[in-house]
Design a protein around this motif. Sequence first.
Motif, short mmCIF file in Angstrom:
data_model
loop_
_atom_site.label_atom_id
_atom_site.label_comp_id
_atom_site.label_asym_id
_atom_site.label_seq_id
_atom_site.Cartn_x
_atom_site.Cartn_y
_atom_site.Cartn_z
N TYR A 75 -55.28 -16.40 5.78
CA TYR A 75 -56.61 -16.52 6.35
C TYR A 75 -57.47 -15.33 5.88
CZ TYR A 75 -53.63 -19.29 9.40
OH TYR A 75 -52.70 -20.17 9.88
N GLU A 76 -58.75 -15.60 5.60
CA GLU A 76 -59.64 -14.57 5.06
C GLU A 76 -60.91 -14.48 5.90
OE1 GLU A 76 -58.69 -14.65 0.31
OE2 GLU A 76 -59.90 -16.29 1.10
N PHE A 77 -61.42 -13.26 6.01
CA PHE A 77 -62.64 -13.04 6.79
C PHE A 77 -63.25 -11.72 6.34
CE2 PHE A 77 -65.28 -12.30 10.56
CZ PHE A 77 -65.69 -13.58 10.87
N TRP A 78 -64.57 -11.60 6.50
CA TRP A 78 -65.24 -10.35 6.17
C TRP A 78 -66.47 -10.18 7.06
CZ3 TRP A 78 -64.66 -14.47 2.88
CH2 TRP A 78 -65.80 -15.21 2.58
N ASP A 79 -66.89 -8.96 7.19
CA ASP A 79 -68.07 -8.62 7.99
C ASP A 79 -68.67 -7.35 7.42
OD1 ASP A 79 -70.02 -8.73 9.94
OD2 ASP A 79 -68.63 -8.85 11.62
N TYR A 80 -69.80 -6.91 7.96
CA TYR A 80 -70.59 -5.86 7.33
C TYR A 80 -70.96 -4.75 8.31
CZ TYR A 80 -71.44 -9.58 3.90
OH TYR A 80 -71.28 -10.60 2.98
N LEU A 81 -71.04 -3.54 7.78
CA LEU A 81 -71.85 -2.49 8.38
C LEU A 81 -73.27 -2.67 7.86
CD1 LEU A 81 -69.48 0.58 7.98
CD2 LEU A 81 -69.92 -0.74 10.05
N ASP A 82 -74.25 -2.31 8.67
CA ASP A 82 -75.65 -2.57 8.31
C ASP A 82 -76.03 -1.96 6.97
OD1 ASP A 82 -76.20 -3.98 10.65
OD2 ASP A 82 -76.66 -2.15 11.75
N ASP A 83 -75.53 -0.76 6.69
CA ASP A 83 -75.87 -0.05 5.45
C ASP A 83 -74.87 1.09 5.28
OD1 ASP A 83 -76.72 2.09 7.10
OD2 ASP A 83 -78.74 1.28 7.20
N ASP A 84 -75.08 1.87 4.22
CA ASP A 84 -74.20 3.05 4.02
C ASP A 84 -74.92 4.34 4.40
OD1 ASP A 84 -75.94 3.61 1.95
OD2 ASP A 84 -74.52 3.17 0.35
N TYR A 85 -76.04 4.20 5.10
CA TYR A 85 -76.85 5.30 5.63
C TYR A 85 -77.66 6.00 4.55
CZ TYR A 85 -78.00 8.29 9.59
OH TYR A 85 -78.66 8.89 10.62
N VAL A 86 -77.06 6.24 3.38
CA VAL A 86 -77.81 6.86 2.29
C VAL A 86 -78.77 5.86 1.68
CG1 VAL A 86 -77.60 7.99 0.04
CG2 VAL A 86 -75.96 8.51 1.86
N THR A 87 -78.33 4.60 1.57
CA THR A 87 -79.16 3.52 1.05
C THR A 87 -79.22 2.41 2.11
OG1 THR A 87 -77.40 2.14 0.08
CG2 THR A 87 -78.16 4.03 -1.22
N PRO A 88 -80.12 1.43 1.93
CA PRO A 88 -80.17 0.32 2.89
C PRO A 88 -79.18 -0.79 2.58
CG PRO A 88 -81.98 0.12 1.34
CD PRO A 88 -81.27 1.41 0.99
N ILE A 89 -78.24 -0.57 1.68
CA ILE A 89 -77.33 -1.63 1.22
C ILE A 89 -76.23 -1.87 2.24
CG2 ILE A 89 -75.78 -2.36 -0.63
CD1 ILE A 89 -77.21 -0.25 -2.41
N PRO A 90 -76.05 -3.10 2.71
CA PRO A 90 -74.92 -3.40 3.60
C PRO A 90 -73.59 -3.13 2.91
CG PRO A 90 -76.53 -5.19 3.63
CD PRO A 90 -76.92 -4.28 2.50
N THR A 91 -72.60 -2.72 3.68
CA THR A 91 -71.26 -2.48 3.14
C THR A 91 -70.28 -3.45 3.81
OG1 THR A 91 -70.86 -0.74 4.77
CG2 THR A 91 -71.72 -0.08 2.64
N ARG A 92 -69.39 -3.98 3.00
CA ARG A 92 -68.54 -5.08 3.45
C ARG A 92 -67.09 -4.64 3.62
NH1 ARG A 92 -66.93 -10.73 0.47
NH2 ARG A 92 -65.89 -9.27 -0.92
N ILE A 93 -66.47 -5.14 4.70
CA ILE A 93 -65.04 -4.96 4.93
C ILE A 93 -64.41 -6.34 4.93
CG2 ILE A 93 -63.30 -4.25 6.61
CD1 ILE A 93 -65.19 -2.02 7.46
N ARG A 94 -63.37 -6.50 4.11
CA ARG A 94 -62.77 -7.83 3.89
C ARG A 94 -61.26 -7.77 4.12
NH1 ARG A 94 -60.54 -11.64 0.53
NH2 ARG A 94 -61.82 -13.51 0.10
N VAL A 95 -60.74 -8.82 4.74
CA VAL A 95 -59.30 -8.90 5.02
C VAL A 95 -58.76 -10.26 4.59
CG1 VAL A 95 -57.57 -9.07 6.86
CG2 VAL A 95 -59.22 -7.22 6.90
N ARG A 96 -57.60 -10.23 3.98
CA ARG A 96 -56.80 -11.43 3.72
C ARG A 96 -55.50 -11.26 4.52
NH1 ARG A 96 -56.16 -15.19 -0.68
NH2 ARG A 96 -53.99 -15.84 -0.96
#
Length: 526
Positions: A75-96
């Motif tokens: 089973y796979e799933f992923w979710d995000y932090l809103d950004d990396d604080y230095v930039t507005p880019i969301p950061t992703r955490i993924r698990v299999r």
Amino acid sequence: NDDVVNLLKANCRIPDVNWGDITAMLAALRVGKQRVHGMIERHGLETFLQGQKDLQDYSEAKTRAVLSKIPNGTYEFWDYLDDDYVTPIPTRIRVRMTVDDGTVHMDVTGTDPQVPASFNICAMDRMHEWLTIRFITYVSTHDPNVILNHGLFRPITMTNPRGTMLNCEYPAAVGHRSAPARRLFDVLTGTILKAAPETMAAASSGAGCALRLAEYPEDGGGERSISFIEYLRGGMGAYIGLDGEGYDGVDARDSTIANLSNNPLEVVERECGVIFRNWDVLPDSGGPGRWRGGAAGTCTIEIVRDGGAIYGTGMERMRFPAWGVRGGKPGQMYRVIVNQGRDDEYEVGKIEEIRVNGGDTITVMLPGAGGYGDPYLRDPEAVLRDVRYDFVTADGARRDYGVAIADGVIDQKATAKLRSRRVKDNVHAEFDFGPDREAWESVFDDATMNALNARLFALPVSARSRVRARIFADAIPDLPRCGDGRSVTDVITDADAVRARLRTAIAEAFADAPRPGAETAARAAQ
């Protein structure tokens, strides 16, 4: 060792309080040592050591029995932090997650590289406690008799590539490492929900808020003082209980990776220059559902003296809300407002530092948790009760649940009409992530991000965040920061155009770097 003690104190904002914590720990260890010696004297060393082994074997067996409730499969799933604080880019955490007869293997390959700000966990290539806490709570919930010891971890293994946010390399910053830990908790929640949806709750709020106030003496002399004001929490996700019945999430009490008491407000007001003007549960913040997500906490503090500064950590879910399950809807997102209701009101994103003067107010509205099940199937009497207790507004009852309430009672005829005309789209979806995440993944989908990360991990660790930032800046240059009033849906109005820019940005960023083949990608993942 006085030199070590002085070094520790010199690196603390509140050295006396922290040293008190350390001495309390040392005292507990001394008591533990005395108790162990007492057991050995009473029962003998051989019996004591065998008892340790037996207790671990017992916990292992109990853990395997609980984990066997999760069907075998991957089973796979992923979710995000809103950004990396230095930039507005969301950061992703993924698990299999791979489940096999009571054993679980987590593979977080595909998680984004470590970031320049302090959103990184230093796992030292091991299964850090924050990487496994979701399974600890899962096991102890389904079998409260499990003893917490090493045996509980034996059925759980993990692949955690070096250089990710979850296993960072020197010199990564780690001060706010609870943020990725909390989001991994949500990711593992979603993964288990895919496998066994009636054994797991919807997403909790996924955020907290540690408010601190920096002040200088009124006479202008002396050192700056740092006061911890309060730790605020969102709600917990709705769920199916062990008895098979559905339950609303816990309101304003998210104990996913920590279980803390609030500081008494009178004590806070006595020790630092703030006054609490509001401390409440936020209406309409819990995700609508047949079982409502936990509502969030909210508070407003007023600053007493001029020349201070407010600092905050733990602020997440400002961009992507806590998701709902099986027709349940997402919770409300995080908001922070300065001087709410005044002419000089403004909204901020994550608080780095807000300079404040006497009379200024800070209003913090934590995120709510996800709902479970179709909200139009919620008992209207339960909706009425929520309205009476201010967990839901009358407008929210009509909008989210199709329940019309007038003069404190249910309008049965209007409610029947509302529910007969409900929109059924997405009611039975497995997850509801909200429009902003859907817009984001219309461009930055799983396959694209996995391929990009494989190429980033082929670069030196010092180059990864820089190259990643450049790619996203070229692909989506107008991506807003959290709190500036715009959303992802505001800037991704033409997904095809953003995808085209992304392809060009990736090609240009790696123009001088070889594309990793299977062997290179595998080596990078290790």
